[in-house]
Each structure stands twice: as structure tokens, then as C-alpha cells.
Design an enzyme around this catalytic site. Sequence first.
Site, mmCIF file in Angstrom:
data_model
loop_
_atom_site.group_PDB
_atom_site.id
_atom_site.type_symbol
_atom_site.label_atom_id
_atom_site.label_comp_id
_atom_site.label_asym_id
_atom_site.label_seq_id
_atom_site.Cartn_x
_atom_site.Cartn_y
_atom_site.Cartn_z
ATOM 1 N N GLY A 1 0.823 -1.215 0.000
ATOM 2 C CA GLY A 1 0.000 0.000 0.000
ATOM 3 C C GLY A 1 0.848 1.253 0.000
ATOM 4 O O GLY A 1 2.068 1.203 0.162
ATOM 5 N N ASP B 1 8.544 6.319 7.814
ATOM 6 C CA ASP B 1 8.111 7.637 8.292
ATOM 7 C C ASP B 1 7.193 8.355 7.297
ATOM 8 O O ASP B 1 6.744 9.459 7.563
ATOM 9 C CB ASP B 1 9.333 8.511 8.607
ATOM 10 N N GLY B 2 6.976 7.730 6.138
ATOM 11 C CA GLY B 2 6.099 8.361 5.154
ATOM 12 C C GLY B 2 6.739 9.517 4.412
ATOM 13 O O GLY B 2 6.077 10.193 3.622
ATOM 14 N N ASP C 1 4.504 -4.622 -7.442
ATOM 15 C CA ASP C 1 3.865 -3.397 -6.954
ATOM 16 C C ASP C 1 4.417 -2.166 -7.666
ATOM 17 O O ASP C 1 3.905 -1.066 -7.493
ATOM 18 C CB ASP C 1 4.038 -3.255 -5.431
ATOM 19 N N ASN C 2 5.455 -2.366 -8.455
ATOM 20 C CA ASN C 2 6.023 -1.251 -9.200
ATOM 21 C C ASN C 2 5.766 -1.402 -10.701
ATOM 22 O O ASN C 2 6.511 -0.850 -11.514
ATOM 23 C CB ASN C 2 7.525 -1.141 -8.930
ATOM 24 N N ARG D 1 -1.621 -0.917 -9.908
ATOM 25 C CA ARG D 1 -0.438 -1.759 -10.119
ATOM 26 C C ARG D 1 -0.835 -3.225 -10.249
ATOM 27 O O ARG D 1 -1.937 -3.595 -9.814
ATOM 28 C CB ARG D 1 0.506 -1.595 -8.908
ATOM 29 N N LYS E 1 4.121 12.365 -3.098
ATOM 30 C CA LYS E 1 5.001 11.286 -2.639
ATOM 31 C C LYS E 1 5.930 11.870 -1.580
ATOM 32 O O LYS E 1 6.657 12.830 -1.850
ATOM 33 C CB LYS E 1 5.804 10.755 -3.837
ATOM 34 N N GLY F 1 2.624 3.782 1.400
ATOM 35 C CA GLY F 1 3.165 4.045 2.732
ATOM 36 C C GLY F 1 3.721 5.448 2.883
ATOM 37 O O GLY F 1 3.975 5.904 3.993
ATOM 38 N N ARG F 2 3.946 6.094 1.760
ATOM 39 C CA ARG F 2 4.458 7.477 1.850
ATOM 40 C C ARG F 2 3.895 8.317 0.717
ATOM 41 O O ARG F 2 4.542 9.228 0.218
ATOM 42 C CB ARG F 2 5.966 7.477 1.790
HETATM 43 P P1 AMP Z 1 9.081 1.061 -3.093
HETATM 44 O O1 AMP Z 1 10.355 0.331 -2.822
HETATM 45 O O2 AMP Z 1 9.245 2.550 -3.209
HETATM 46 O O3 AMP Z 1 8.326 0.507 -4.231
HETATM 47 O O4 AMP Z 1 8.205 0.876 -1.788
HETATM 48 C C1 AMP Z 1 7.782 -0.354 -1.293
HETATM 49 C C2 AMP Z 1 6.803 -0.139 -0.172
HETATM 50 O O5 AMP Z 1 7.433 0.532 0.925
HETATM 51 C C3 AMP Z 1 5.594 0.707 -0.538
HETATM 52 O O6 AMP Z 1 4.486 0.201 0.150
HETATM 53 C C4 AMP Z 1 5.988 2.066 -0.030
HETATM 54 O O7 AMP Z 1 4.872 2.902 0.197
HETATM 55 C C5 AMP Z 1 6.721 1.708 1.251
HETATM 56 N N1 AMP Z 1 7.657 2.767 1.662
HETATM 57 C C6 AMP Z 1 8.815 3.104 1.059
HETATM 58 N N2 AMP Z 1 9.416 4.111 1.717
HETATM 59 C C7 AMP Z 1 8.628 4.444 2.764
HETATM 60 C C8 AMP Z 1 8.701 5.400 3.826
HETATM 61 N N3 AMP Z 1 9.721 6.265 3.923
HETATM 62 N N4 AMP Z 1 7.696 5.431 4.703
HETATM 63 C C9 AMP Z 1 6.663 4.577 4.628
HETATM 64 N N5 AMP Z 1 6.540 3.651 3.670
HETATM 65 C C10 AMP Z 1 7.502 3.574 2.731
HETATM 66 MG MG MG Z 2 6.775 1.127 -5.144
#
Ligand code: AMP
Ligand code: MG
Length: 472
Positions: free
Chosen positions: A85, A120-121, A243-244, A178, A108, A87-88
Site C-alpha cells: 500500500g 516515516d512516510g 507493486d512497481n 499496479r 510522494k 506508505g508514503r
Molecule cells: P518502493 O520500494 O518505493 O516501491 O516501496 C515499497 C513499499 O514501501 C511501498 O508500500 C511504499 O509505500 C513503502 N515505503 C517506502 N518508503 C517508505 C517510507 N519512507 N515510509 C513509509 N513507507 C515507505
Molecule cells: Mg513502489
Amino acid sequence: MIAFDNSFARLPAGFFTRTAPTPVRDPALIALNRPLADRLGLDADWLAGPEGLAMLSGNRLPEGAAGIAQAYAGHQFGGFVPQLGDGRAVLLGEVVAPDGQRFDLQLKGAGPTPFSRRGDGRAWLGPVLREYLVSEFMAAAGIPTTRALAAVSTGENVIRETLLPGAILTRVAASHIRVGTFEFFAVRGDTERLRLLADHTIARHYPQAGSALELLRAVVAAQAATIAGWMALGFVHGVMNTDNMALSGETIDYGPCAFVDGFDPRAVFSSIDTGGRYAWIEQPNIAVWNLAQLASCLVPLMGDQDQAIRDATQAVHDFPRIYEGEWLARFAAKLGIASPREEDRALIEDLLRLMATGRADFTRCFAGLADGRARDEFADPAPFDEWHARWQRRIAGEADPQAVMARANPRRIPRNHLVEEVIAAARDRGDYQPFHALNAALTLPFSDKPEWQRYALAPTPEQVVHRTFCGT
Ligand code: AMP
Ligand code: MG
């Protein structure tokens, strides 16, 4: 004022959670993409003003905005995670551009959401500037991609290995649906929401598709074209987790992505991709793997299950054929060939083999075919000269190979060392001028200007970047 029309947020409960961005202390606009604002029918002056900044920094959710974090699952490096989901990221909502196309506006780095797990989002400046530069370059180079509407600094620090300045990217996407969004409902056996999601995706991206099978075929074709585009630029996405991978076919989630300098088909940059799962050469194979996951999700929507499995399998197995066609068109154009023939494949592959053997610079080599400078990229030019003679014979009958090459071979790419250089200037000195200068050069990748010459150079051995980081 923005006229939002939030179709995803009108889906029933279960697809997202209502989440407002978390305000930041001292927002400032780093960059606003005025041509993109115009394309979306947004008022760029309003966006650059105080109300616009309040929205782009997450300090105020404007009237009509959705304010949601989307649910999705995903296979990360092959391992399934049933809940990821946003997350940020917070989806502000959707806008319909003057030409009728619908786009998501998403912040983002806008603060924690119910999907943040331990994160930390937030985002720091580095990945925000990187995504801005690379996604806008990809768009300028004609690759389907999410876009960057704005980057703002937050005036707050984020904690990574050290304290780093925080920033927020406003991402524009045809949608943020996605493969992992489908997996989220499939793994829960929620066929009802799966069908709603499929219908929503069809209406939004592939209105000509009349069934889940046709949706799958359309996504396969879109992804084949996009990934052929990546290959032709020497682009390594770096985290092709499910998810990407977007159903729209747009390139999404620029994390540890990078472009090859000296050509190596097995090039990998991401620090976490130790097995080379997402190496340059593996990308079409991984796309098939991801699309097979999507196919499994869609099978329950496809009626008679034995037949559905056969049809879905066939749809995924069509990827190589479609991809090979797209690949040939892309790479033949790089050689100045407008209407490729099957035998051109060998000509292209032979050049790539020579380039790999000598680690010739990918971008300079192709760009240099037009003006005779490609030869300089080879320490041992003799095999190249032989190839060159063959190539000359092939293009002798072509109408205008120079024009075809000029549109297919960018003079500049977001080279890793250049991207890191502008990030360092922004981080260490608060100097965004290098970022703006590089962005200007990258958004006209097929044009030349004297002041852009520096950006076309290959990195010196000391400048070569071997590792990139998710840098979340
Ligand atoms: P990503 O590697 O960017 O595709 O992220 C994978 C997952 O980690 C996704 O659910 C993102 O929303 C979550 N995520 C990545 N960085 C953060 C962050 N700094 N805070 C919260 N969730 C994160
Ligand atoms: Mg991602």
C-alpha cells in the site's frame, strides 16, 4: 482551484483508506513543471502561489481532493507480501485534462499513512530530484511514464543514515493501479472487488477491452512497448517488483533506477539487487513473470476456469512476440532504419555484442553513429569498422536515416554521476541551479546546445557510479 473528479475514491470501501497529508514546517517550491501543468489544464501561476504551495506540500488538502492512500500487495524480489500500500504517498485526486485524459495527482513523501508499516512516510531531497529528472527525461524521450509536476522542500529533516533535507514530489500518472493492486484482492479471494477493479481499469485505460482477458492482452502489449523503450535507452529500472508495475503501461516508481554508461547487458545498480534479478537484460523476462502474476489474478474473472487458464497463459506467452517487434522497431530506428526487416536483428545484436565486449558507452555510441564518432567509443576499432561497412550497405537504400537516428538516439541521458552531482549541490549548498540546468538539458534530449556538451560526456573512471540506493 482544481476541479477534481475522483473515480478511484468512488470505489467502495477496501480499495484505500482516507488519509490526509501531514503538514510540514516550512515548504518552498523547488520546481514547478509549467508545460505539464498546461497539459493538464492546471493554472501554473496558481500552483506557484501560496494556495498551490499549500497543496503541493500537503499543508492543505484542497476542496474536492480525495486524500486517500491506496491498498496494494506485491511480489518483492519474487517473495509475496500480501499488504504493502501507499506508505508514503497520498493521492490528492484525479483531474481530467483538456484533451479528456484522466490523471492522478499524488504527493510522494506526504507523511505516514495506515500502510507505512515502520516507515516515516517521508522522502528526502535526493530521490525526489532523481525521480523528477529521470521521469521527465523518459517522457521527453517518448517512453510511457509517470510525470513530475512539482518538487517542494519541506523545511524539515528526515532521518536516514544521517539527517537529510525532506522533500515532496507531486507525481502525475494515468493511474496508480499496479499489478500488486490486483494481487491484493486476489490473495484475499475477493472476486467482487477484483471485478470492480478490472472494470475500473478497463474504463480508465483500455475502454476497447471487453473482458478481463482482453484487459490482460492490452496490458501485455503496453508493457512490451514500454520495456522495449527502456532497453533502447539503456535504462535499468532496478525494482521491477509487481507493486512497481502499472496497469497503464507507464514506467513507475523511480527508485534505484539508473542508465548504463559503458554497456554491460548484465548491468545492475541497485544495492539491494545482489542476485541481478533486475539486470538490464533480464527486464523483459521479469515483465513476463510479473504479467503471469497479473494473469493469475484475472483468471477467476474469466469464466470457465480450464479455458481461462489456457487463454491467460497464451496472453502472457504473447509477450515475447510483441516485445521482439517493439524491440526491433526501437533499435532499428537507432540505426536509421525506418522499416526494419527480420534480418536487421542480427545487425543490431552484433553491434550490441561489440559494445558489450569493449564496454562502449551506450548513449554516445548510438548518438555517434550519425556523425562518425561512434568509432571513438571502441578501444579496438577494427571489428567496429567491419560492422560499420555492413551497416552502411544496409542503410544505403533508406530514405532519410539521419532523421530517423536523430529522433531515436538521445544526445544526453540522466547519467548517474550527473544526477548525483545536482543532488549533492542541492543537499550541501541549497543550490538548485545545477538541477534546473540539467533538467533543461534532459527535457530536450534530441537537441544540442553548446552549454549542454558537458552532459553528453561519459563519466571518468572516478565518476562512475556503481551502486544506487532506494533512498526512501
Ligand atoms: P518502493 O520500494 O518505493 O516501491 O516501496 C515499497 C513499499 O514501501 C511501498 O508500500 C511504499 O509505500 C513503502 N515505503 C517506502 N518508503 C517508505 C517510507 N519512507 N515510509 C513509509 N513507507 C515507505
Ligand atoms: Mg513502489
